[in-house]
Design an enzyme around this catalytic site. Structure first.
Site, PDB file in Angstrom:
ATOM      1  N   GLU A 206       0.784  -1.240   0.000  1.00  0.00           N
ATOM      2  CA  GLU A 206       0.000   0.000   0.000  1.00  0.00           C
ATOM      3  C   GLU A 206       0.812   1.284   0.000  1.00  0.00           C
ATOM      4  O   GLU A 206       0.667   2.147   0.881  1.00  0.00           O
ATOM      5  CB  GLU A 206      -0.980   0.008   1.188  1.00  0.00           C
ATOM      6  CG  GLU A 206      -1.920  -1.189   1.181  1.00  0.00           C
ATOM      7  CD  GLU A 206      -3.009  -1.142   2.238  1.00  0.00           C
ATOM      8  OE1 GLU A 206      -2.816  -0.458   3.265  1.00  0.00           O
ATOM      9  OE2 GLU A 206      -4.059  -1.772   2.042  1.00  0.00           O
ATOM     10  N   GLU A 325      -6.464  -7.166  -1.624  1.00  0.00           N
ATOM     11  CA  GLU A 325      -7.015  -7.140  -0.260  1.00  0.00           C
ATOM     12  C   GLU A 325      -8.454  -6.677  -0.345  1.00  0.00           C
ATOM     13  O   GLU A 325      -8.744  -5.675  -1.004  1.00  0.00           O
ATOM     14  CB  GLU A 325      -6.268  -6.144   0.655  1.00  0.00           C
ATOM     15  CG  GLU A 325      -4.919  -6.572   1.127  1.00  0.00           C
ATOM     16  CD  GLU A 325      -4.343  -5.615   2.188  1.00  0.00           C
ATOM     17  OE1 GLU A 325      -5.116  -4.895   2.854  1.00  0.00           O
ATOM     18  OE2 GLU A 325      -3.117  -5.587   2.332  1.00  0.00           O
TER      19      GLU A 325
END
Ligand SMILES: *[C@@H]1O[C@H](CO)[C@@H](O)[C@H](O)[C@H]1NC(C)=O
Ligand SMILES: *[C@@H]1O[C@H](CO)[C@@H](O)[C@H](O)[C@H]1NC(C)=O
Ligand SMILES: *[C@@H]1O[C@H](CO)[C@@H](O)[C@H](O)[C@H]1NC(C)=O
Length: 466
Positions: A206, A325
């Protein structure tokens, strides 16, 4: 949520029963290295492979202690029983109390042997691995730890985002890449860079950047690091950046769709276009990203976010897309309950299947996060974060995930090149979906094709996602 209900469970169950056994099991390296052909992932012979995956960041940590290795074996056993064929996990732990890399270039051999064990077990269970190389956030070190190391060595750095620009920090990171990618597995004797069990390398979990909200710093970093990983790896494995899918201000970006409409320091299209980046990723947390919003607003966000990224990926990237995710927060004090969580799983997995079954770029995902019961190995309960799915004790979630795995697996083995050529042709209303000669008899192939098409058009009609 206003999304209409999932198609009759009966159709899915029929598909699972009739075709489950026929679906080719091509997991964990047995089909060879995973490559890319257009918007599809392929294995040996250019045959498509789709990913029904899970996150388990903790695998190396547990495996580093031989007394707790049973947790890794149990996780893979439970996952493969549900047809899961991809695990996303950490190949880093920067500093802290259980480091893989305790200081720049210094490695803990027990942790590395834990990772060796994870890779060997993944192979044994037919599961591919997406290995992530560091973190944007502070958990397990990440960019702030790298910057601290440089500061401790006398360099004038303070901000976490110096990670993306400091030449000292970049050299630390590259050394870590080299240490992991060239590691020779002590269990199998195979160098990581030669191991087909590894599906791909992910540069960072991320990446975000406050120092340059519109995305230039992350862009330059990915443009430098993705080709670097490729070089060290010998170009055998796929590479991705690890993005959540936030839009920046470049061409073809849709910033208005970002949660709260703000910048997060990345560009979805431009960064995934960078040399060395083989496929795109998004994450999906409508509840925490839009904390405080209504279920309807979250559902609208889900639809826009997914539709927009599928479109941008097909139109501007021509690469595969994974939802690496997705999760829904279960919290007795006010989060979702299991019924709502299972509904979320249904909606996400149906969206993946709807795209995959029509040759679209969204070809798999990985839920956050797979955990085990504390009975298996003590200490698992400490890893609960509200998102955990414990397959052995959550039969509804396990069956939703298992059915999805079977649906996706039934798409494996198509000739990706033929698929790509077909999609380039101007759309004619009723193109035949044909499957490659994967050993199934023609008699079996026809009804399977029809049923798959039935399910996918059913989903299309009922969900109107794409
Ligand atoms: C350290 O960097 C900051 C900001 O880049 C600068 O203002 C400061 O003068 C530098 N300090 C030293 C000792 O070089
Ligand atoms: C999502 O899409 C709908 C129309 O499909 C639109 O009305 C809405 O404003 C979009 N939401 C955002 C955040 O852009
Ligand atoms: C879960 O939450 C929804 C919405 O608040 C509610 O309608 C439903 O009854 C709850 N289910 C359970 C099992 O608590």
């Amino acid at each position: 949520m206003t999304v209409r209900p999932r198609p009759g469970a009966a159709a899915i169950i029929i598909a699972a029963v009739v075709f489950g056994a026929a679906a080719a099991a091509a997991g964990g390296g047995d089909g060879g290295m995973v490559g890319v052909d257009g918007t599809q992932f392929v294995v040996e012979g250019g045959r498509t492979i789709y990913f029904s995956g899970f996150n388990a960041y903790w695998l190396m940590m547990m495996a580093s202690d031989p007394a707790r290795r049973a947790a890794v074996v149990a996780a893979f056993t439970q996952a493969s029983a549900r047809g899961l064929n991809l695990a996303r996990t950490w190949a880093f732990s920067d500093g802290g109390d259980q480091p893989l890399q305790s200081s720049p270039g210094v490695y803990d051999e027990a942790m590395f042997q834990g990772l060796d064990f994870v890779i060997a077990e993944a192979r044994r269970h037919g599961i591919y691995l997406l290995l992530c190389l560091t973190n944007n956030f502070d958990d397990f070190g990440g960019k702030r730890q790298y910057v601290r190391w440089a500061a401790d060595a006398g360099h004038n750095l303070t901000a976490g985002d110096d990670f993306f620009t400091s030449s000292v920090v970049k050299s630390y990171y590259k050394n870590h890449v080299k240490a992991v990618v060239t590691r020779v597995n002590t269990v199998t004797g195979v160098a990581y860079k030669d191991d087909p069990t590894i599906f791909a390398w992910e540069l960072m979990n991320e990446p975000r950047c406050d120092a340059d909200p519109t995305g230039g710093m992350v862009q330059a970093w990915v443009e430098e690091m993705a080709p670097y990983v490729k070089r060290v790896d010998g170009g055998r494995h796929l590479v991705t950046a690890g993005l959540e899918g936030f839009y920046g201000d470049g061409e073809h970006e849709s910033k208005e769709l970002n949660p709260w409409g703000i910048y997060y320091g990345t560009n979805y299209v431009a960064t995934h276009r960078a040399a060395g980046v083989d496929f795109a990723t998004i994450h999906l947390y409508p509840d925490v990203w839009l904390w405080g919003s209504t279920a309807d607003e979250q559902a609208a966000f889900f639809r826009n976010w997914t539709r927009s990224h599928v479109h941008a990926t097909a139109a501007f990237l021509g690469k595969p897309l994974l939802v690496t995710e997705y999760g829904k927060f279960l919290w007795k004090g006010g989060g979702a309950n299991k019924t709502q969580r299972n509904y979320f799983l249904d909606v996400v997995l149906d969206a993946i299947y709807a795209s995959a079954s029509r040759g679209g770029p969204l070809v798999g995902g990985a839920f956050w996060q797979l955990l085990l019961d504390d009975d298996v190995v003590a200490g698992m309960d400490d890893l609960r974060d509200g998102y955990e799915i414990i397959l052995a004790e959550d039969s509804r979630a396990a069956s939703i995930i298992g059915e999805h795995s079977e649906q996706l697996a039934s798409l494996n083995g198509q000739d990706a090149e033929a698929l790509r050529r077909r999609r380039r042709r101007p759309a004619s209303s009723h193109q035949k979906t044909r499957f490659g000669s994967g050993g199934d008899s023609d008699a079996l192939r026809l009804p399977r094709t029809l049923l798959i098409r039935f399910i996918s058009s059913f989903i299309q009609d009922n969900f109107v996602l794409f």
